[in-house]
Design an enzyme around this catalytic site. Sequence first.
Site, PDB file in Angstrom:
ATOM      1  CG  ASN A   7      -1.886   1.093   1.280  1.00 55.25           C
ATOM      2  OD1 ASN A   7      -1.846   1.992   0.431  1.00 55.25           O
ATOM      3  ND2 ASN A   7      -2.777   1.081   2.250  1.00 55.25           N
ATOM      4  NE  ARG A  91      -6.320   1.216  -0.146  1.00 51.69           N
ATOM      5  CZ  ARG A  91      -6.401   2.377   0.495  1.00 51.69           C
ATOM      6  NH1 ARG A  91      -5.324   2.917   1.037  1.00 51.69           N
ATOM      7  NH2 ARG A  91      -7.554   3.011   0.591  1.00 51.69           N
ATOM      8  CG  HIS A 180     -13.738   2.336   2.825  1.00 51.54           C
ATOM      9  ND1 HIS A 180     -14.536   3.316   3.364  1.00 51.54           N
ATOM     10  CD2 HIS A 180     -12.472   2.630   3.186  1.00 51.54           C
ATOM     11  CE1 HIS A 180     -13.785   4.182   4.033  1.00 51.54           C
ATOM     12  NE2 HIS A 180     -12.539   3.797   3.929  1.00 51.54           N
ATOM     13  NE  ARG A 241     -11.561  11.641   4.888  1.00 54.83           N
ATOM     14  CZ  ARG A 241     -11.393  10.392   4.458  1.00 54.83           C
ATOM     15  NH1 ARG A 241     -12.245   9.857   3.608  1.00 54.83           N
ATOM     16  NH2 ARG A 241     -10.375   9.669   4.871  1.00 54.83           N
ATOM     17  CD  GLU A 383      -9.715  -1.818   3.708  1.00 53.97           C
ATOM     18  OE1 GLU A 383      -9.267  -1.489   4.821  1.00 53.97           O
ATOM     19  OE2 GLU A 383     -10.202  -1.005   2.911  1.00 53.97           O
TER      20      GLU A 383
END
Length: 398
Positions: A7, A91, A180, A241, A383
């Site tokens: 990643n 990823r 996601h 956020r 993940e």
Amino acid sequence: MKILVINAGSSSIKYQLFDMEDESVLAKGAVERIGIQGSNLVHKVPGRDNYTVQADMKDHIVAMQAILGALTDPEHGVVSSMDEISAVGHRVVQGGSYFDGPALCTEDTLNKIRDLCDLAPLHNPAHLMGMEACRNVMPNTPMVAVFDTAFHQTMPPTAYLYPLPYEYYEKYHVRRYGAHGTSHKYVSRRAAELMGRPVESLKTVTCHLGNGASITAVDGGKSVDTSMGLTPLAGIMMGTRSGDIDPAIMEYMMEKTGMSIKEMTRVLNKESGLLGISGISSDMRDCTAAREENPRAELAIDMFCYRVRRFIGAYAALMGGLDAVVFTAGIGENTPYIRKRCCEGLAFMGVEIDDAKNNRPAGDFICSPDGAKVTVMTIATDEEKVIARETRALLENP
Ligand code: ADP
């Protein structure tokens, strides 16, 4: 078969090496501060002390060399040579409309990821640097790109289009892509397993509640709507956020304060959400710990759960029913109290929580009462493991 999952960020590379025989993690770690003074690598092997390398790493190639050095190190490594690594899974945050599943990292794939840099300026260029670096240091190892957006490519146009001038979509590719996806896909399938039913027969709402948070309607195993949009700023309230707001607030606040569009966007990304409302922290643990004496921490939690509830209700309505609700990621997996609050008031549609079941420590389990109309579950997402699985599957069945 051993698969390395990468990643890559703009100044960091996180990695995990999986033994696919039992999907165990042989080693994992991260290089941070690439291209910045004080770069370091922290390499972790289960059951051993962490191994740290402090050395300036000027670019992603040097960082990848350091990672392979750690993985093959005679004392701290877990493989004797990099030839033992069968493949690398990368990823990738944004796959646009090009990718509805994993793809071999061919020149064509890399060009498409490059083409999408405008849509994910913080992520895709960094992923490309990670891929180029891998290609440089392990040129004969096959590489696969696994996209966060791929699972959401099944959304219908009614869900993915914005009610804006149609040319924005045609010319500039403005649409909902979601995020996601790897996690939503994994937990929706694991939920079906826990229920002992085929995923094709289920209407599920999956709630990935981490620092970044998104909710997906999964009908018959396919994503039919998701809360994140063109970018990960949309949807529910998150750690820092805002999630969905009236877009006119931006112009109003810019006129009131003299902020530029960049500053305003930074506020929406970095100073809003749990942090903006509580005034103390973006971390749900801090907000939960402070909620009894701090009314704004309590308000932040209330607002967060309210928004999750709103999406669960909306998605049940648009799927025309609901069989399962899944909670996952940092908040979803570890906070029984938040799961309970998110389900409050939804008993009318069969969503209920059994306190004794819900209060179990993290793991994969059902938290609704026996015989409840809707099965509420907590599932630990992984993940990296899904990226490793998808990488293997693509190599075995190109
Ligand atoms: P991301 O991967 O998006 O950075 P995570 O999935 O790690 O985020 O989730 C981070 C959030 O999960 C934080 O709000 C944190 O408070 C919460 N969290 C993580 N671990 C725990 C825990 N053990 N107990 C309660 N909350 C937790």
